[in-house]
Design an enzyme around this catalytic site. Structure first.
Site, PDB file in Angstrom:
ATOM      1  N   HIS A   1     -21.728  16.606  13.543  1.00  5.70           N
ATOM      2  CA  HIS A   1     -21.708  16.147  14.931  1.00  5.70           C
ATOM      3  C   HIS A   1     -20.280  15.949  15.437  1.00  5.70           C
ATOM      4  O   HIS A   1     -19.325  15.858  14.660  1.00  5.70           O
ATOM      5  CB  HIS A   1     -22.475  14.831  15.058  1.00  5.70           C
ATOM      6  CG  HIS A   1     -21.878  13.717  14.249  1.00  5.70           C
ATOM      7  ND1 HIS A   1     -20.786  12.980  14.667  1.00  5.70           N
ATOM      8  CD2 HIS A   1     -22.207  13.217  13.030  1.00  5.70           C
ATOM      9  CE1 HIS A   1     -20.470  12.091  13.754  1.00  5.70           C
ATOM     10  NE2 HIS A   1     -21.312  12.203  12.747  1.00  5.70           N
TER      11      HIS A   1
ATOM     12  N   GLU B   1     -27.698  10.612   8.435  1.00  3.15           N
ATOM     13  CA  GLU B   1     -26.623  10.173   7.551  1.00  3.15           C
ATOM     14  C   GLU B   1     -27.188   9.227   6.489  1.00  3.15           C
ATOM     15  O   GLU B   1     -28.303   8.704   6.625  1.00  3.15           O
ATOM     16  CB  GLU B   1     -25.533   9.477   8.381  1.00  3.15           C
ATOM     17  CG  GLU B   1     -24.325   8.970   7.606  1.00  3.15           C
ATOM     18  CD  GLU B   1     -23.574  10.061   6.871  1.00  3.15           C
ATOM     19  OE1 GLU B   1     -24.058  10.454   5.780  1.00  3.15           O
ATOM     20  OE2 GLU B   1     -22.518  10.498   7.360  1.00  3.15           O
TER      21      GLU B   1
END
Length: 304
Positions: A97, A172
């Site tokens: 990202h 994550e």
């Protein structure tokens, strides 16, 4: 890294000394492809100022020779299929990202849902524009956290309005009690959680509901394998996080060292049912104008 202004890196800017053609960056499987029009001595100077060794420069140039080339615009049209994916595997372009304000501040995110900052949006736009000029993708997958989903939506829109499927398995690593803390302060603020985090044991969980490295590995590699099995013979984009991409690298190269996973870096995997291979790693050539965090915070071994 301490809080405050973040140190960012941009590529050295010089006028390309190449033939007068419409220059567009494209993927290529050619081993003789070139990475960049920058003179080699400027690249060496750039790496020296970053404190990197000549071996890192050689690795950098080698990786880009495998990844990109310069071609006339007519060869880069999305209507022209530059390469074919074999029916026995999927080609998965894995992207971290864009930058968040917590990346810039050195604050640990984990499962906390932080949006992109202005720099992150620029990085996402840059990688989206780059991918829009590559051979067509079938679909975009993303972590369901906002920083990944925002990046994925920008890519999908640039590539013809592709569908984005959000997969929590691509999140994550959950970092327990460390989430929300500034990285440089965690050893003092929560020494127990910090010791668990820096432990060399892969089965060590982090207090506060945090995952072990083994748990992260099992979760995210299983997700990517499902994606690969479903999309054999296709090219797919996956937008995820630094810790997840490190786990993918370990699945492919158990003893390898992935280095820092920079924001919006491009990593290309080929996945079959029984084999993963890396075709390109850590490419950020699309960030020539935008720049990136030199620290790579959130994409190294001890941040998230």
């Amino acid at each position: 890294m301490s809080t405050g202004a973040a140190l960012r890196t941009t590529w050295p800017t010089v006028k390309p000394n190449i033939p007068s053609v419409n220059r567009r960056w494209c993927r290529s499987n050619s081993r003789s492809s070139i990475f960049t029009p920058q003179p080699l001595h400027l690249l060496r100077l750039f790496f020296f100022r970053m404190g990197d060794s000549s071996s890192r420069l050689n690795q950098f140039l080698f990786q880009r020779r495998l990844l990109v080339t310069i071609r006339p615009q007519s060869d880069c049209s999305s209507d022209v299929k530059l390469d074919t994916v074999s029916l026995d595997h999927a080609e998965i372009i894995v992207i971290r990202h864009g930058e968040t304000p917590w990346n810039a501040d050195g604050r640990i995110q984990g499962h906390l849902d932080v949006e992109l900052n202005d720099m992150g949006k620029q990085q996402a736009a840059a990688v989206a524009e780059r991918l829009s000029r590559e051979p067509k993708f079938s679909i975009v997958y993303s972590s369901d956290l906002k920083r990944a989903a925002q990046t994925a939506e920008m890519i999908a829109n640039s590539c013809g309005g592709l569908e984005v499927i959000k997969d929590p398995g691509l999140r994550e690593r959950h970092l327990g009690d460390l989430q929300g803390l500034v990285s440089s302060e965690v050893a003092k603020v929560n020494p127990k959680a910090y010791q668990a985090y820096v432990s060399q044991r892969r089965d060590q969980e982090i207090p506060g509901g945090g995952e072990s490295l083994d748990q992260l590995y099992e979760r995210c590699t299983s997700s990517l394998q499902r994606i690969g099995n479903k999309h054999k013979g296709e090219r797919v984009v996956v937008v995820t996080h630094g810790g997840v991409i490190r786990a993918f690298h370990k699945r492919t190269s158990p003893r390898g060292r992935p280095g820092k996973i920079l924001n919006t870096s491009v990593n290309v995997f080929h996945l079959s049912e029984d084999e993963w291979t890396i075709k390109a790693w850590g490419d950020v050539s699309h960030l020539i104008q935008t720049g990136f965090l030199k620290s790579g915070f959130g994409g190294d071994r001890y941040s998230g």
